[in-house]
Design a protein around this motif. Sequence first.
Motif, PDB file in Angstrom:
ATOM      1  N   GLU A  76       0.829  -1.223   0.000  1.00  0.00           N
ATOM      2  CA  GLU A  76       0.000   0.000   0.000  1.00  0.00           C
ATOM      3  C   GLU A  76       0.856   1.262   0.000  1.00  0.00           C
ATOM      4  N   GLN A  77       1.980   1.203   0.707  1.00  0.00           N
ATOM      5  CA  GLN A  77       2.824   2.393   0.848  1.00  0.00           C
ATOM      6  C   GLN A  77       3.925   2.451  -0.205  1.00  0.00           C
ATOM      7  N   ASP A  78       3.829   1.547  -1.187  1.00  0.00           N
ATOM      8  CA  ASP A  78       4.797   1.542  -2.275  1.00  0.00           C
ATOM      9  C   ASP A  78       6.230   1.462  -1.717  1.00  0.00           C
ATOM     10  N   ALA A  79       6.400   0.585  -0.720  1.00  0.00           N
ATOM     11  CA  ALA A  79       7.702   0.473  -0.043  1.00  0.00           C
ATOM     12  C   ALA A  79       8.720  -0.215  -0.954  1.00  0.00           C
ATOM     13  N   GLU A  80       9.981   0.112  -0.722  1.00  0.00           N
ATOM     14  CA  GLU A  80      11.068  -0.566  -1.432  1.00  0.00           C
ATOM     15  C   GLU A  80      11.875  -1.386  -0.431  1.00  0.00           C
TER      16      GLU A  80
END
Length: 202
Positions: A76-80
């Motif tokens: 959801e948070q477009d984490a890497e």
Amino acid sequence: MSRDLCSVRPLFGGAISTVFPQRFEDVSNIRQVPDHQEVFVDPSRDESLIFELLDFKTEVGDNGSASWFLNDLAREQDAEGFQLIEQSQVLEAPGLSYRNIPAVATTAIGEMAISKARQGREAQNLVRAYVANIRLKGVDTDVLVTAYEPILINPLSESAVAVGAGLAVPASQSGIMPMCDVIKQSLSTFKVNDWSLFGSSA
């Protein structure tokens, strides 16, 4: 030794209560928070603690449910660079059973690079995220308790203005309760005071 003052904090109008440090401020005093969430922050450390009520996810098994939600948050948070560090076994939560239907809990810890709401990938901070999933099966509700603590603050992040860029100062050095203990404490003291919060099924 932690010099954090802790107290019982009412959530969702007092229908739920739990204990965590007073340094966490209620975000709803500053901005609108969705009805199914309670959000608290310590702006001086860029740490946050979120309590969320979700419809029960029947497709998610109890074993590893917290890591499933943690993965979901990362997406959801477009984490890497998301990494799962550890997850617990399923724990019984006897004090939270409803009409003799048991409640269980699992926890998970991960690390990921995420940026603040409006900021792009070039402003990502490296954070450690702690998730506890309390499964209130008697009222078809998944409770999610999420705690975030920064590990490395990006100079381009808006967090750098408040807490400074670079490696975050560990809680132990600041004489306050580390986030791993904050979430453990809020989980062990989590109490439902009014089951009607969960609607007609209660």
